[in-house]
Design a protein around this motif. Structure first.
Motif, PDB file in Angstrom:
ATOM      1  N   GLN A   1       9.481   3.777   8.801  1.00  0.00           N
ATOM      2  CA  GLN A   1       9.782   2.905   7.916  1.00  0.00           C
ATOM      3  C   GLN A   1      11.113   2.137   8.217  1.00  0.00           C
ATOM      4  OE1 GLN A   1       9.215   5.659   4.644  1.00  0.00           O
ATOM      5  NE2 GLN A   1       6.924   5.074   4.855  1.00  0.00           N
TER       6      GLN A   1
ATOM      7  N   ARG B   1       6.542   8.047  -1.295  1.00  0.00           N
ATOM      8  CA  ARG B   1       6.785   6.751  -1.238  1.00  0.00           C
ATOM      9  C   ARG B   1       8.246   6.826  -0.294  1.00  0.00           C
ATOM     10  NH1 ARG B   1       6.735   0.934  -2.973  1.00  0.00           N
ATOM     11  NH2 ARG B   1       8.226   0.074  -1.055  1.00  0.00           N
ATOM     12  N   GLU B   2       8.458   6.131   0.900  1.00  0.00           N
ATOM     13  CA  GLU B   2       9.348   5.973   1.953  1.00  0.00           C
ATOM     14  C   GLU B   2      10.279   7.620   1.993  1.00  0.00           C
ATOM     15  OE1 GLU B   2      11.780   3.035   2.327  1.00  0.00           O
ATOM     16  OE2 GLU B   2      10.400   1.428   1.483  1.00  0.00           O
TER      17      GLU B   2
ATOM     18  N   ARG C   1      -3.293   3.402  -6.046  1.00  0.00           N
ATOM     19  CA  ARG C   1      -4.011   2.463  -5.278  1.00  0.00           C
ATOM     20  C   ARG C   1      -3.457   2.381  -3.764  1.00  0.00           C
ATOM     21  NH1 ARG C   1      -4.837  -2.710  -8.167  1.00  0.00           N
ATOM     22  NH2 ARG C   1      -2.863  -2.023  -8.880  1.00  0.00           N
ATOM     23  N   GLY C   2      -1.981   2.591  -3.774  1.00  0.00           N
ATOM     24  CA  GLY C   2      -1.393   2.428  -2.579  1.00  0.00           C
ATOM     25  C   GLY C   2       0.288   2.893  -2.746  1.00  0.00           C
ATOM     26  N   TYR C   3       1.020   3.025  -1.591  1.00  0.00           N
ATOM     27  CA  TYR C   3       2.440   3.325  -1.613  1.00  0.00           C
ATOM     28  C   TYR C   3       3.435   2.515  -2.455  1.00  0.00           C
ATOM     29  CZ  TYR C   3       0.306   5.843   2.276  1.00  0.00           C
ATOM     30  OH  TYR C   3      -0.270   6.526   3.224  1.00  0.00           O
ATOM     31  N   TRP C   4       2.760   1.135  -2.243  1.00  0.00           N
ATOM     32  CA  TRP C   4       3.861   0.287  -3.073  1.00  0.00           C
ATOM     33  C   TRP C   4       3.643   0.185  -4.620  1.00  0.00           C
ATOM     34  CZ3 TRP C   4      -1.265  -0.564  -2.916  1.00  0.00           C
ATOM     35  CH2 TRP C   4      -2.066  -1.459  -4.017  1.00  0.00           C
TER      36      TRP C   4
ATOM     37  N   ILE D   1      -3.117   9.390  -3.450  1.00  0.00           N
ATOM     38  CA  ILE D   1      -4.104   8.244  -2.947  1.00  0.00           C
ATOM     39  C   ILE D   1      -5.390   8.580  -2.326  1.00  0.00           C
ATOM     40  CG2 ILE D   1      -1.858   6.633  -2.953  1.00  0.00           C
ATOM     41  CD1 ILE D   1      -2.455   6.825   0.086  1.00  0.00           C
TER      42      ILE D   1
ATOM     43  N   GLU E   1      -4.983  12.179  -0.153  1.00  0.00           N
ATOM     44  CA  GLU E   1      -3.840  12.357   0.369  1.00  0.00           C
ATOM     45  C   GLU E   1      -2.716  12.425  -0.301  1.00  0.00           C
ATOM     46  OE1 GLU E   1      -2.973   9.360   3.783  1.00  0.00           O
ATOM     47  OE2 GLU E   1      -1.176   9.276   2.931  1.00  0.00           O
TER      48      GLU E   1
ATOM     49  N   SER F   1      -8.180  -1.575   3.553  1.00  0.00           N
ATOM     50  CA  SER F   1      -7.309  -0.554   2.867  1.00  0.00           C
ATOM     51  C   SER F   1      -5.881  -0.885   2.405  1.00  0.00           C
ATOM     52  CB  SER F   1      -7.101   0.552   4.230  1.00  0.00           C
ATOM     53  OG  SER F   1      -5.868   1.349   3.774  1.00  0.00           O
ATOM     54  N   ALA F   2      -5.620  -0.398   1.385  1.00  0.00           N
ATOM     55  CA  ALA F   2      -4.396  -1.096   0.754  1.00  0.00           C
ATOM     56  C   ALA F   2      -3.086  -0.181   1.527  1.00  0.00           C
ATOM     57  CB  ALA F   2      -4.162  -0.649  -0.820  1.00  0.00           C
ATOM     58  N   THR F   3      -3.399   0.849   2.404  1.00  0.00           N
ATOM     59  CA  THR F   3      -2.379   1.526   3.098  1.00  0.00           C
ATOM     60  C   THR F   3      -2.348   1.239   4.489  1.00  0.00           C
ATOM     61  OG1 THR F   3      -3.719   3.287   3.146  1.00  0.00           O
ATOM     62  CG2 THR F   3      -2.287   3.188   1.349  1.00  0.00           C
TER      63      THR F   3
ATOM     64  N   SER G   1      -6.501   5.721   4.190  1.00  0.00           N
ATOM     65  CA  SER G   1      -7.443   4.660   4.844  1.00  0.00           C
ATOM     66  C   SER G   1      -8.664   5.282   5.675  1.00  0.00           C
ATOM     67  CB  SER G   1      -6.446   3.803   5.992  1.00  0.00           C
ATOM     68  OG  SER G   1      -5.936   5.076   6.946  1.00  0.00           O
TER      69      SER G   1
ATOM     70  N   PHE H   1       4.298  10.707   8.985  1.00  0.00           N
ATOM     71  CA  PHE H   1       4.774  10.149   7.994  1.00  0.00           C
ATOM     72  C   PHE H   1       4.964  11.587   7.046  1.00  0.00           C
ATOM     73  CE2 PHE H   1       3.040   6.577   9.505  1.00  0.00           C
ATOM     74  CZ  PHE H   1       4.082   5.741   9.473  1.00  0.00           C
TER      75      PHE H   1
ATOM     76  N   ARG I   1      -4.640  -1.596  10.920  1.00  0.00           N
ATOM     77  CA  ARG I   1      -5.878  -1.389  11.236  1.00  0.00           C
ATOM     78  C   ARG I   1      -6.775  -2.693  10.603  1.00  0.00           C
ATOM     79  NH1 ARG I   1      -8.906   3.321   8.757  1.00  0.00           N
ATOM     80  NH2 ARG I   1      -8.967   1.577   7.017  1.00  0.00           N
TER      81      ARG I   1
END
Lengths: 266, 266, 266
Positions: free
Chosen positions: C45, A242-243, A217-220, A230, A238, C125-127, A233, A182, C131
């Motif tokens: 995505q 986002r997108e 905390r996450g991409y969202w 962030i 990292e 994991s939030a991402t 996982s 990604f 998994r």
């Protein structure tokens, strides 16, 4: 009894016949194996990248899994072919640092140099130990052959130039160790090092020519196209978009620095 | 009893749903199969490359393995779908030369043209015999169905324009038949042809615009970046660059000549 | 009893450790699974492309197959993780439209939101729900755990912006929904829509800047390099070039229009 699981990680790609030859050799010895590809797209001869991917994927497999890994620029030369028994797994491959990270993470029990020709084909190719040494040893091991019969014990593994992050007074200096599909930039700064350094202080993260403030905390939590940091996982710091692709936005490459700077104490 | 092993080799790539559809069809007939990918990255519609890869990988598999191969530009046209029983294996695919090299290498026992519609779905697509003919025949064969019931015997396979090397007085003229993931150049000059031609005489090898003197035994005998010739793990004369890509250094492509010239007799 | 079959479809690529981590998690729960890759090369995505590939491949698998799919830009945000029981299959993944096409095609029986943390690892994991949620649920489901215990029932799936073709008086306006490995252009016009519109009237098909007259039954009816239209092996109107790439010839991309125009009535 469950079928034994053997994983494969190489830099062979999937276009050639090399991976299939290894699988054929294993299945000829033990047709009941379950064969799982970790990846065959390690950058050619890039031991560090292979070591990172092996250490990232291997801990998710069941106890007893046999992990065969081949990134082997020195094949046929003086480097030793080895088998490492760890707390939960067996790792088989060249002793050039490729197995070290994953094996140490799981806890090394003992190491065997693969010298017993009884388990190799009559002619061992000087350029393809994956097929002629590592695959047959994995096959016989999966049949229950005792690891000790493959050769003599040794006590040391070749260390990987491991690229730990550097702690300075106001800065934690890491580097990009992997760029994923990604375009996410994975650094060698893990959660533990990160927390130990930042404590509860405010910090900035520099990647390429851009500065990122704080963690999501996450991409969202980000807007589309936003550059963020962030903890991923696998627990590493990292840099992501986002997108989108952080690699394309920042035009960076593996080995480039990721720098965390503290800007206020408490 | 062991699970039957079915290998797949195609030019379908791994992005589309084509390979998975074939696997689904096979598993619906026989859920106990072990499915192994040889490769799905044969250059689109390149029968010769597919034939080379199939002949290189197939001999490493256990006796009884069913090899399904689909590189099939003439699908739906007059070319026949066939099943070839050889000494150790079954080969299934289009009769366009794709199977010929591998089947002859293993020793052909008999050939069946796949015409018995009982084993196909009610509607056979004119563009996807991999899913509608080759996959179901492989599935039923793996259940123990006798090869003879799939159709009538025939005695000839379409020959591949095989590209044997040419022997001249002072020169052995081969060509590049495969360029692997590392940029190694695999020629059609095998160990036997090479030894028969060079005997113990001194020779030079021309690849692209460069001249190489003698053979190395393996990559480790070369310096980093050095251009060398070796006999590779399949027994073919190969041009390589230690920790680099011969393809990038020489800027050659498949089909380009590799010429061995004798410069002194004995 | 047969080994349960679990398929995987993601946009993770095959270079990273992500897919292998999911397989490890599944095998740790149920080492007897047969794992089959549909593809991991969905464009990053791109939910619509993933939905098309899942709906195309999934129907070929045996009854009872568990299809796990992860194209998940909203991972960790408000979108729900779900399990859909259909007439023949189980579909597991994010509720973002990815599963909808395939599930509706097979007939939805019931839908469960995956909320029961008993089946997840202690830290999710939030991402990477692939998994930490989808893989373990697939593993436990394959052991025979009742779908209902994974969470509460729901009655609606997020709809995919499905891109049905548009019927006008003289024109049927579709679009390219997939470009395959050969450069074939797959449209969203299926056999049924096509027949209903054209009846037995003469028609032209416009793709890029070129006009094609009529349909061929298969590639073999065309000359090398000829641009043709066919009904493909999945029943969709497809634009192709015999032994070439329609994508390269027409320089089109996914989303571009494919227009069928009737030029004479009866």
């Amino acid at each position: 009894m469950n079928n034994p699981i053997i994983t494969l990680l190489t830099d062979f790609g999937t276009k050639d016949h090399y991976v299939a030859s290894m699988k054929g050799v294993i299945l000829r010895i033990n047709p009941q194996c379950t064969l799982i590809d970790i990846t065959h797209h390690v950058s050619p001869q890039d031991i560090r990248e292979g070591a990172f991917l092996l250490a990232s994927a291997s801990p998710y497999f069941p106890k007893g899994t046999i992990h065969v890994s081949v990134v082997d620029p020195g094949v046929g030369g003086p480097r030793e072919p080895i088998l490492v028994k760890t707390t939960n797994y067996f790792f088989i491959g060249p002793d050039n640092g490729l197995l070290t990270l994953a094996a140490q993470k799981d806890g090394i029990k003992h190491i065997v140099v693969l010298t017993n020709k009884k388990y190799f084909p009559p002619e061992v190719s000087a350029t393809f130990h994956g097929r002629d040494i590592f695959a047959p040893v994995a096959g016989y091991l999966s049949l229950g052959v005792n690891p000790k019969v493959f050769g003599e014990k040794t006590h040391y593994l070749v260390e990987l130039d491991s690229g730990q992050p550097e702690f300075k007074r106001d800065q934690l200096i890491g580097e990009i160790i992997h760029i994923d599909n990604f375009g996410n930039l994975v650094s060698n700064i893990d959660q533990k090092a990160f927390s130990r350094f930042t404590k509860n202080r405010t910090f900035l993260i520099k990647a390429g020519k851009r500065i990122i403030k704080g963690l999501k905390r996450g991409y969202w939590e980000a807007k589309d196209g936003e550059l963020i940091a962030i903890l991923d996982s696998s627990g590493f710091l990292e840099i992501a978009v986002r997108e989108g692709s952080a690699q394309k936005v920042l035009k960076v490459k593996r080995g480039d620095p990721i720098i965390v700077t503290v800007i206020s104490g408490q």
